[in-house]
Design a protein around this motif. Structure first.
Motif, PDB file in Angstrom:
ATOM      1  N   GLN B 209      21.661  75.107  68.790  1.00  0.00           N
ATOM      2  CA  GLN B 209      21.197  73.836  68.213  1.00  0.00           C
ATOM      3  C   GLN B 209      22.380  72.879  68.021  1.00  0.00           C
ATOM      4  N   ARG B 211      25.170  72.908  69.638  1.00  0.00           N
ATOM      5  CA  ARG B 211      25.691  72.490  70.936  1.00  0.00           C
ATOM      6  C   ARG B 211      24.895  71.298  71.478  1.00  0.00           C
ATOM      7  N   LYS B 212      23.574  71.332  71.242  1.00  0.00           N
ATOM      8  CA  LYS B 212      22.739  70.221  71.711  1.00  0.00           C
ATOM      9  C   LYS B 212      23.096  68.925  70.977  1.00  0.00           C
TER      10      LYS B 212
END
Lengths: 191, 275
Positions: B209, B211-212
């Motif tokens: 999450q 990283r997004k």
């Protein structure tokens, strides 16, 4: 003797300065956080009240009245009480440093305390004689002390209470509590 | 006329008598006061910032003056730094202590290159206001909002907003902690200026999450934890945290961080401008 007791009891309960006449609220709310400080303040106020009456009564009857300048009562009384409190502060600092330390910033508060001034003025307007005046002041002071001690107890419990809604914490709930405590004193003044 | 005169004379007379009594009382019952308080108070900068843990400079000076055993540290005045600590120590006749100064560190490196916004915000330009609207307009709900509530709270103009995030100039920061109290994201923390590595992320989401949302976020991969020779770095609640009491400043955590969330930082502010 009976008369004296009557005067004191009337001043302590029926005419309680804080809870019935709502005078001297500033120290009542400001110093009632801790029991010890509250008691110290109460004792100091009692002491100053008696002294203030002892000083202002003769001034009224032997200085102001003969010269027909009774209208200067308020200003002269404030002057005398302020000087008196200063005197008490110096004396305390010299002889009872412990009490001076704990009263610290509260002593100057007594200087402008309306309860003290009102006791002095009420003794004159009610045309009380000198000795009964002193006992009335003593009673008023003890009443103040009683209110302080009662409320300090209430406040320590309030501080421990975590159920108080966030918006009411601190001063609001303190004021509400003060109102309820003063309600309890209404019983004495009902005729 | 005489009435006025009498009134004025009586009040003046009473005032004079009162004054005289007070003067006499002061003369005969005078108590030598402690001069330490005034001297210490004169050393302190008077910013009343509260960084020492007392209510303003008066509070600290009073505590120091009352402290007869010498148990209270003389180096608690952070804005005053070493100079003030030395002065206080000389007043009290004690050995001067080095002040480990605190500097503010904003725990977010998600600038506009690393993360994006999830909606265009056009309201009042304060972080606190944006925060109230769906928890902020950043893709990362933990990150710096970048409208500069901290910068306007800073008394020393040490904070500026560059590329959407707050940057703190350690040369100007006095460690007063005003920004830490204002930041609605609670990103900014005070750190001792002797430390060398900082976690520049405050995201507690799971790795994927994070990283997004941001390319500089801590993805909780635990590489830092594995590489740390002293076990100072631990990943708690999906975010690396450093126990500075164990840190030996080897930089292995920052060298191995895949996203750059742990950074080498120079907090010392060598040319720190302190008044």
């Amino acid at each position: 003797m009976k008369e004296i007791l009557l005067i004191i009891f009337a001043a302590v309960f029926a005419n309680n300065y804080v809870l019935t006449k709502t005078l001297g609220i500033c120290p009542f709310l400001g110093v009632s956080k801790q029991f010890q400080q509250a008691a110290g303040m109460g004792v100091a106020v009692t002491f100053v009240m008696v002294l203030a009456t002892a000083a202002t009564w003769p001034i009224q009857y032997y200085v102001l009245n003969p010269l027909n300048i009774g209208y200067l009562q308020t200003i002269v009384f404030i002057l005398v009480i302020a000087a008196l409190v200063q005197f008490v502060e110096i004396t305390l600092k010299r002889f009872i440093p412990g009490l001076h330390k704990s009263l610290g910033i509260y002593l100057p508060l007594i200087t402008t305390n309306c309860a003290v001034l009102d006791v002095a003025i009420a003794n004159i307007t009610n045309e009380t004689a000198f000795l009964p005046s002193l006992f009335n002041s003593l009673g008023a002071g003890i009443g103040f002390l009683l209110a302080m001690i009662l409320f300090a107890g209430v406040r320590t419990r309030l501080d421990q209470n975590t159920n108080v809604p966030k918006a009411f914490r601190g001063l609001p709930i303190t004021l509400a509590a003060a109102a309820i405590v003063s309600l309890s004193f209404m019983a004495f003044s009902l005729k | 006329m005489t009435e006025i005169l009498i009134a004025a004379l009586v009040v003046t007379g009473i005032g004079l008598v009162c004054g005289l009594i007070l003067v006499l009382a002061d003369r005969f019952m005078h108590v030598e006061e402690d001069h330490t308080f005034t001297e210490i108070r004169a050393c302190l900068p008077g910013a009343n910032c509260g960084a020492c843990g007392y209510t303003g400079c008066d509070g600290y000076a009073k505590a120091l003056a009352a402290d007869k055993e010498g148990a209270l540290a003389t180096n608690l005045c952070v804005p005053g730094a070493d100079a003030v600590a030395a002065q206080i120590a000389s007043v009290l006749g004690r050995e001067a202590m080095d002040v480990i100064e605190q500097v503010a560190v904003a725990g977010c490196d998600g600038d506009c290159n690393a993360t994006r916004v999830k909606y265009e915000y056009q309201g009042v330009k304060t972080c606190a206001a944006v925060k109230m609207l769906y928890g902020g307009n950043g893709l990362c709900s933990y990150g710096c909002i970048g409208l500069g509530d901290c910068a306007s709270a800073c008394p020393n103009q040490a904070i500026c907003i560059k590329e959407g995030i707050a940057h703190i100039d350690t040369r100007l920061c006095t460690g007063c902690g005003m920004c830490t109290k204002t930041c609605p994201q609670h990103l900014i923390r005070l750190m001792p200026d002797v430390e060398k590595v900082v976690v520049m992320c405050s995201n507690h989401d799971k790795g994927a999450q994070t990283r997004k949302a941001c390319s500089h976020g801590c993805i909780a991969c635990r590489k830092c934890e594995k590489n740390c020779p002293t076990g100072a770095v631990t990943v708690v609640n999906n975010l690396a945290s450093i126990d500075y009491s164990k840190c030996i400043k080897c930089n292995k955590c920052s060298d191995n961080c895949p996203t750059g969330a742990i950074m080498i930082a120079d907090l010392s502010g060598i040319h720190r401008q302190r008044g």
